[in-house]
Design a protein around this motif. Structure first.
Motif, PDB file in Angstrom:
ATOM      1  N   VAL A 122     157.223  80.308 -24.985  1.00 45.21           N
ATOM      2  CA  VAL A 122     156.512  81.148 -25.955  1.00 45.21           C
ATOM      3  C   VAL A 122     155.036  81.255 -25.567  1.00 45.21           C
ATOM      4  N   ALA A 123     154.446  80.151 -25.104  1.00 49.50           N
ATOM      5  CA  ALA A 123     153.049  80.185 -24.669  1.00 49.50           C
ATOM      6  C   ALA A 123     152.879  81.110 -23.467  1.00 49.50           C
ATOM      7  N   ALA A 124     153.789  81.027 -22.508  1.00 48.72           N
ATOM      8  CA  ALA A 124     153.723  81.927 -21.345  1.00 48.72           C
ATOM      9  C   ALA A 124     153.869  83.378 -21.782  1.00 48.72           C
ATOM     10  N   SER A 125     154.768  83.613 -22.727  1.00 53.36           N
ATOM     11  CA  SER A 125     154.951  84.966 -23.245  1.00 53.36           C
ATOM     12  C   SER A 125     153.664  85.497 -23.866  1.00 53.36           C
ATOM     13  N   TYR A 126     153.005  84.658 -24.641  1.00 52.87           N
ATOM     14  CA  TYR A 126     151.762  85.061 -25.300  1.00 52.87           C
ATOM     15  C   TYR A 126     150.635  85.270 -24.291  1.00 52.87           C
ATOM     16  N   LEU A 127     150.466  84.297 -23.397  1.00 56.14           N
ATOM     17  CA  LEU A 127     149.344  84.353 -22.459  1.00 56.14           C
ATOM     18  C   LEU A 127     149.443  85.499 -21.466  1.00 56.14           C
ATOM     19  N   TRP A 128     150.657  85.786 -21.007  1.00 58.20           N
ATOM     20  CA  TRP A 128     150.825  86.799 -19.976  1.00 58.20           C
ATOM     21  C   TRP A 128     151.485  88.072 -20.486  1.00 58.20           C
ATOM     22  N   ASP A 129     151.593  88.200 -21.814  1.00 62.75           N
ATOM     23  CA  ASP A 129     152.136  89.396 -22.459  1.00 62.75           C
ATOM     24  C   ASP A 129     153.514  89.753 -21.898  1.00 62.75           C
ATOM     25  N   CYS A 138     163.496  82.139 -18.671  1.00 63.82           N
ATOM     26  CA  CYS A 138     162.967  81.787 -17.340  1.00 63.82           C
ATOM     27  C   CYS A 138     162.371  80.379 -17.335  1.00 63.82           C
ATOM     28  N   THR A 139     161.732  80.002 -18.430  1.00 62.89           N
ATOM     29  CA  THR A 139     161.180  78.656 -18.523  1.00 62.89           C
ATOM     30  C   THR A 139     162.299  77.619 -18.526  1.00 62.89           C
TER      31      THR A 139
END
Length: 162
Positions: A122-129, A138-139
């Motif tokens: 979720v953090a990767a989704s937020y940070l990299w849109d 993927c994580t």
């Protein structure tokens, strides 16, 4: 095409509170059923011969497990999508098997791996849109080799001994 996409990725970020309440009630009920039935379910899954020898009705217990499993999976797919649901089902369990020996420790490792991986996705989704469901899947995919490396580091020396 949109229906197929919705089936694969769900609508994770647009879940409403009534859906969360429904899922919490369902998961709580299934968790309670599995807690009450944990002894025969574990016996059947770990040593089915002993379960048959004790006279357990193995087909009935199998039906109970798969019926509850079916309710959880089918109700979760609409919300989270097929890919994410099966990632949550499979990857934390594999991490538990790779990194722990007992059922309790495997559950703990699975819960921790699932939680940390979800937060990272979720953090990767937020940070990299990125699309949230796909980022979390993927994580989870990246989590497996990390757990395999941790297992090799932890058990590598013990398995190398004669």
């Amino acid at each position: 095409g949109e229906e197929l996409k919705a089936l694969l990725v769900g609508h994770l970020l647009f879940v409403e509170w009534h859906e969360i309440a429904k899922m919490a009630a369902l998961y709580g009920l299934v968790g309670l059923i599995h807690w009450v039935a944990r002894t025969p379910l574990l016996l059947i899954s770990q040593t089915p011969e002993a379960a048959f020898a004790r006279g357990l009705r193995v087909p009935w217990w199998d039906f109970l497990f798969y019926a509850t499993f079916g309710f959880v999976v089918t109700s979760s797919v609409e919300m989270a999508g097929v890919l994410l649901v099966f990632s949550f089902l499979i990857v934390p369990a594999i991490c538990g098997v790779l990194l722990a020996e007992t059922v309790g420790r495997r559950l703990a490792v699975g819960w921790i791996a699932g939680t940390l991986t979800s937060v990272a996705g979720v953090a990767a989704s937020y940070l990299w849109d990125l699309p949230t469901g796909a980022a979390v899947v993927c994580t989870f995919g990246a989590c497996l080799p990390v757990c395999a490396l941790l297992r090799a580091a932890r058990f590598g020396e013990a398995s190398a001994k004669p």
